[in-house]
Design an enzyme around this catalytic site. Structure first.
Site, PDB file in Angstrom:
ATOM      1  N   MET A 266       0.828  -1.196   0.000  1.00  0.00           N
ATOM      2  CA  MET A 266       0.000   0.000   0.000  1.00  0.00           C
ATOM      3  C   MET A 266       0.864   1.249   0.000  1.00  0.00           C
ATOM      4  O   MET A 266       1.779   1.369   0.812  1.00  0.00           O
ATOM      5  CB  MET A 266      -0.926  -0.051   1.235  1.00  0.00           C
ATOM      6  CG  MET A 266      -1.844   1.136   1.361  1.00  0.00           C
ATOM      7  SD  MET A 266      -2.980   1.250  -0.052  1.00  0.00           S
ATOM      8  CE  MET A 266      -3.167   3.022  -0.151  1.00  0.00           C
ATOM      9  N   HIS A 300       6.497  -0.220  -7.868  1.00  0.00           N
ATOM     10  CA  HIS A 300       5.087   0.148  -8.074  1.00  0.00           C
ATOM     11  C   HIS A 300       4.611   1.091  -6.968  1.00  0.00           C
ATOM     12  O   HIS A 300       4.061   2.166  -7.247  1.00  0.00           O
ATOM     13  CB  HIS A 300       4.238  -1.122  -8.112  1.00  0.00           C
ATOM     14  CG  HIS A 300       2.767  -0.877  -8.237  1.00  0.00           C
ATOM     15  ND1 HIS A 300       2.118  -0.900  -9.458  1.00  0.00           N
ATOM     16  CD2 HIS A 300       1.820  -0.594  -7.316  1.00  0.00           C
ATOM     17  CE1 HIS A 300       0.833  -0.627  -9.264  1.00  0.00           C
ATOM     18  NE2 HIS A 300       0.627  -0.445  -7.964  1.00  0.00           N
ATOM     19  N   GLU A 301       4.818   0.693  -5.723  1.00  0.00           N
ATOM     20  CA  GLU A 301       4.315   1.518  -4.618  1.00  0.00           C
ATOM     21  C   GLU A 301       5.067   2.849  -4.576  1.00  0.00           C
ATOM     22  O   GLU A 301       4.471   3.890  -4.313  1.00  0.00           O
ATOM     23  CB  GLU A 301       4.438   0.781  -3.285  1.00  0.00           C
ATOM     24  CG  GLU A 301       3.753  -0.590  -3.240  1.00  0.00           C
ATOM     25  CD  GLU A 301       2.302  -0.592  -3.677  1.00  0.00           C
ATOM     26  OE1 GLU A 301       1.612   0.424  -3.507  1.00  0.00           O
ATOM     27  OE2 GLU A 301       1.854  -1.636  -4.218  1.00  0.00           O
ATOM     28  N   GLU A 323      -3.951   2.984 -10.835  1.00  0.00           N
ATOM     29  CA  GLU A 323      -3.424   1.615 -10.883  1.00  0.00           C
ATOM     30  C   GLU A 323      -2.932   1.219 -12.268  1.00  0.00           C
ATOM     31  O   GLU A 323      -1.822   0.714 -12.412  1.00  0.00           O
ATOM     32  CB  GLU A 323      -4.445   0.619 -10.351  1.00  0.00           C
ATOM     33  CG  GLU A 323      -4.734   0.775  -8.854  1.00  0.00           C
ATOM     34  CD  GLU A 323      -3.495   0.736  -7.977  1.00  0.00           C
ATOM     35  OE1 GLU A 323      -2.435   0.285  -8.448  1.00  0.00           O
ATOM     36  OE2 GLU A 323      -3.576   1.189  -6.809  1.00  0.00           O
TER      37      GLU A 323
HETATM   38 ZN   LIG Z   1      -1.059   0.216  -6.941  1.00  0.00          ZN
END
Ligand SMILES: [Zn+2]
Length: 877
Positions: A266, A300-301, A323
């Site tokens: 997250m 990604h995060e 996303e």
């Molecule tokens: Zn994501």
């Protein structure tokens, strides 16, 4: 528990009636009675007289307006709502006191405890489980977080932003920390972590010379396993500066690895919270695939800091805005760190394995959905993976410079805002002048388009005529589809393997090596083509479509050997293998043996042995489509046993013809010296392991003995696990001792035992289901931990085609019972498991009937969560 939720519609979006400028949050941590005080600076943004805040399982202890306590008559507080009547028509402050129980929070949403550590997960709607709030992404506030906890059990106190104060609370055994995040953010990006954690530290100097303190926190004793993640983080920070011109903005960037987590990770501003599976790695415990995932997820995060945090979503329908775009960014990063073609192949495999079945089944929805009953169920492959494909197509259509110009404008214009897909596309329209009206359909229209191609060469006229047609099948709620703008990257391959030149093309817009298909059907004529070409279409998988082309096998074998586009070399192999597997399945159902063309096997051996190609690519070429891939391609009246029989027979036939050659190839890949997780070494291991797996497919005693020996001799997890999975996936008797040995070696390491659970669950044998049941009943099984659940139950339902789809329906019944029970404790994880029923309608009638009966049984459970209710209802619709 929410049981009834009215559907939320994009068309009903209204701006918030109030805005919150600042949030002062005080968290007085206690295992089962944490006091939360939220002081909110509010101002009206509409006409509403009453302030309505949302909650979830909350109790209000007190409410004050401008520091004056409100009486019970002035507000109305229930578990899911706080209404304050007739608030002032000017800025005011509201202070709310609540008490929550982190230890009892088994949903892992909001504030909960993982192995004694307090942590939070707020996306999508977890913040409302901490305090009453305008818990929606378009309310952006500046947060100051004051945390108090016992020094002994929680020496580490973390939140978003920069640390501004800390110290002991005099006369007590407690201490405090104050964190201030200057960047306005929605509540879903709030995070707090408190516990007794180990840490590794590093620093990063940004392009403009700012120092950033980096920290990765984990359970004590696991610090050494965070080193790879730290290196990946620094690579990601540097890459975003060069590839997208994005620099990090706070003084600190912290990552915390926790073992109980519903998701992968997250992107909370400045404080990413990770499932420890995506942080912890070393040679002993992680495979090359794990290293690659860690690098990708860390990146990604981190990339979300700009695409998600600095610029966020106006509402949850725009989830793909952050996303899809961020998946695209992490895929590009991994492509630059590793092999671009191999990364592309593996991403396409994932897309086809996860998103295509979703798009073809009852859960199909557009990349940007227009209605949802439960937002937790829209963290889907369509939003993520297809969302990334849409961004990639945008780049293909606009070119590198046009794409970058649009991204630069997006960052400049929308920094600090909560925006929509329309806002995003408008930036590309403005910078390049390209009309993206038709392109927008990719966001609105569900279903995988079918692209059909037919070509003919006219030697006399020296023309090559290519007819391309597109159709998109109906999906729930969308019976009629409109044509899309499909960018088809192509080459006309000549006899020597080089692309043939042509003078001009008519019938469609062709820019560079891209045909722009915009109509239902277009006929493109290439003039001045000197000899008959073999068309290489959809190079690099330039659009997320299903391409059907009536190409002769000899042409596909030619592309496999000669295409300059590595993706299409791989695709040619897959197409040929898929044809053999589908024919073989039909044979198996008719009681005949499946077979494969020797010429195809020889072509595969040639590619596998070609030292001019990188080993990771050669490994991909040898990897047959999975049983699930074949089921998806067959699409109806699916008999999983017949598919497995055909696939096993074809693998055995390949082993029979080229087994010794495969063993030689594997031997040539052996490396001496210390293990390194770098991409080139990983590629050599992958080729060796896949070649040996295939060589053992026929059950040749020497080949199997070699696998057993490799299992014991391995000096790294990649080789050990590969050998073990060869034994397990073929249900060989040798697996039993090897699985026992593996368990004994790693019994104290939960993440490694997840690999063991997954292998136990995917053995294609009748005894597997009882085995899975026994493992769940075992006291050693941490029944509340999502990683354990996914490893065992998720692998069984999602990765064991023959046993989940057992003809007697016992696999379906097992999942139905398990999900109904888990739903009471962790609805989000329960609903995700239930998604494994998504292709039930494609099964042959007897299995279909049994799957439906199991689904109806779940639907009859009276107190289902909104998460599970939503999935079961749509799956049955
Ligand atoms: Zn994501």
């Amino acid at each position: 528990m929410k049981t009834e939720t009215a559907p939320v519609r994009l068309a009903d979006y209204r701006p918030p009636e109030f805005l919150i400028d600042t949030v002062h949050l005080t968290l007085n941590l206690h295992p089962d009675a944490t006091r939360v005080s939220a002081r909110l600076a509010l101002r009206p943004n509409g006409e509403a007289a009453d302030l309505v805040l949302v909650g979830d399982e909350l109790t209000a202890l007190s409410v004050s307006l401008d520091d004056l306590p409100l009486t019970a008559k002035q507000y109305e507080a229930g578990p899911d709502r706080l209404v304050v009547r007739n608030v002032p028509r000017r800025p005011f402050t509201l202070t709310i006191e609540t008490e929550i129980n982190p230890t009892a929070n088994s949903k892992l949403m909001g504030l909960y405890r993982s192995s004694g550590t307090y942590c939070t997960q707020c996306e999508a709607e977890g913040f409302r489980r901490i305090t009453y709030f305008l818990d929606r992404p378009d309310v952006l506030a500046v947060y100051t977080t004051h945390i108090e906890a016992p020094k002994a059990s929680a020496p580490v106190l973390l939140s978003n932003g920069n640390l501004t104060a800390s110290g002991d609370i005099k006369g007590t055994d407690r201490h405090f920390a104050v964190w201030h995040d200057p960047f306005p953010k929605p509540s879903y990006l709030f995070a707090m972590v408190a516990g007794d954690l180990g840490v590794i530290r590093d620093t990063f100097v940004t392009a403009s010379g700012r120092n950033v303190a980096l920290g990765i926190y984990c359970e004590h004793g696991k610090e050494a396993r965070c080193g790879y993640a730290m290196e990946a983080l620094k690579r990601a920070m540097r890459w975003d500066e060069t590839a997208f011109g994005r620099e990090y903005d706070l003084d600190v960037f912290n990552i915390v690895a926790v073992s109980d987590f519903n998701m992968g990770a997250m992107e909370n501003k400045g404080l990413n919270v990770f499932n420890d599976k995506y942080v912890l790695a070393d040679t002993e415990t992680a495979t090359d695939v794990d290293f690659g995932f860690i690098e990708g997820v860390i990146a990604h995060e981190y990339f979300h800091n700009w695409t998600g945090d600095r610029i966020t979503c106006r509402d949850w329908f725009q989830l793909c805005l952050k996303e899809g775009l961020t998946v695209f960014r992490d895929q590009e990063f991994s492509s630059d760190m590793r092999s671009r073609p191999v990364k592309r192949i593996s991403d396409v495999r994932t897309l086809q394995a996860r998103q295509f079945p979703e798009d073809a089944g009852p859960l199909a929805h557009p990349v940007r959905p227009e209605v949802y009953a439960e937002i937790n169920n829209f963290y889907t492959p369509t939003v993520y993976e297809k969302g990334a494909e849409v961004v990639r197509m945008l780049k293909t259509i606009l070119g590198d410079a046009g794409f970058r110009a649009g991204m630069d404008l997006y960052f400049a214009r929308h920094d600090g805002q909560a925006v929509t897909i329309e806002d995003f596309l408008a930036c590309f329209h403005e910078t390049t002048g390209t009309d993206l009206t038709q392109f927008m359909r990719w966001y609105r229209q569900a279903g995988t388009p079918q692209l059909a191609a037919e070509g003919a060469y006219d030697a006399a006229a020296k023309t090559y005529t290519l007819r391309l047609s597109q159709t998109t099948p109906p999906t729930p709620g969308q019976p009629v589809k409109e044509p899309l703008h499909i960018p088809v990257r192509f080459g006309l391959v000549g006899q020597n393997g080089a692309d043939l030149q042509y003078e001009r093309a008519s019938g469609a817009s062709v820019t560079g090596d891209v045909i722009h298909l915009t109509q239902p059907s277009q006929t493109i004529v290439f003039h001045g083509v000197s000899s008959r070409p073999v068309p290489s279409l959809l190079r690099g998988f330039s659009a997320p479509v299903r391409l059907t082309i009536d190409a002769p096998e000899a042409d596909l074998r030619f592309l496999l050997r000669a295409d300059t586009d590595p993706f299409n070399r791989w695709q040619a192999a897959q197409t040929l293998l898929m044809r053999a597997l589908i024919d073989g399945t039909a044979s198996a159902r008719a009681g005949r043996a499946a077979s494969i063309e020797p010429a195809l096997v020889d072509a595969l051996a040639e590619v596998a042995g070609n030292d001019g190609l990188e080993p990771a690519f050669r490994a991909q070429a040898l990897l047959l489509p999975s049983e699930a891939d074949v089921a998806r391609e067959i699409g109806r009246d699916v008999d999983p046993d017949a598919i497995a029989a055909a696939r096993n027979a074809i693998r055995a036939a390949i082993a029979g013809r080229i087994g010794p050659r495969l063993t030689e190839i594997a031997d040539a890949m052996a490396t001496r010296g210390r293990f390194s997780p770098d991409a080139a070494s990983a590629g050599r291991r992958a080729l060796a392991n896949i070649a040996l797996d295939l060589a053992a497919a026929g059950g040749d005693a020497d080949a199997v003995a070699r696998i057993v020996a490799r299992y014991h001799a391995a000096d790294n997890m990649t080789d050990r696990l590969a050998a073990l999975s060869t034994l397990a996936a073929a249900a060989r008797v040798e697996r039993i001792a090897a699985l026992e040995d593996f368990h004994a070696r790693y019994r104290d390491d939960a993440l490694v035992l997840d690999k063991w659970l997954a292998l136990e669950a995917t053995v294609p044998a009748a005894e597997t289901l009882p085995r899975v049941r026994a493992l769940i009943a075992d006291t050693a099984f941490a029944a509340a931990n999502p990683n354990r659940i996914r490893a065992l139950v998720g692998s069984f339902a999602g990765g064991n085609q023959t046993q989940f789809n057992r003809a007697d329906g016992a696999g379906f019944d097992f999942l139905a019972d398990y999900v109904s029970d888990l739903d009471r404790r962790n609805p989000q994880t329960a609903a995700r498991l239930l998604v494994n029923f998504r292709s039930w309608r494609a099964l042959e009638p007897k299995r279909r009937e049994k799957a439906e009966r199991a689904l109806r049984r779940i639907a009859q459970v009276s107190d289902l969560s909104s998460d599970t209710r939503d999935i079961v209802t749509r799956t049955l619709a």
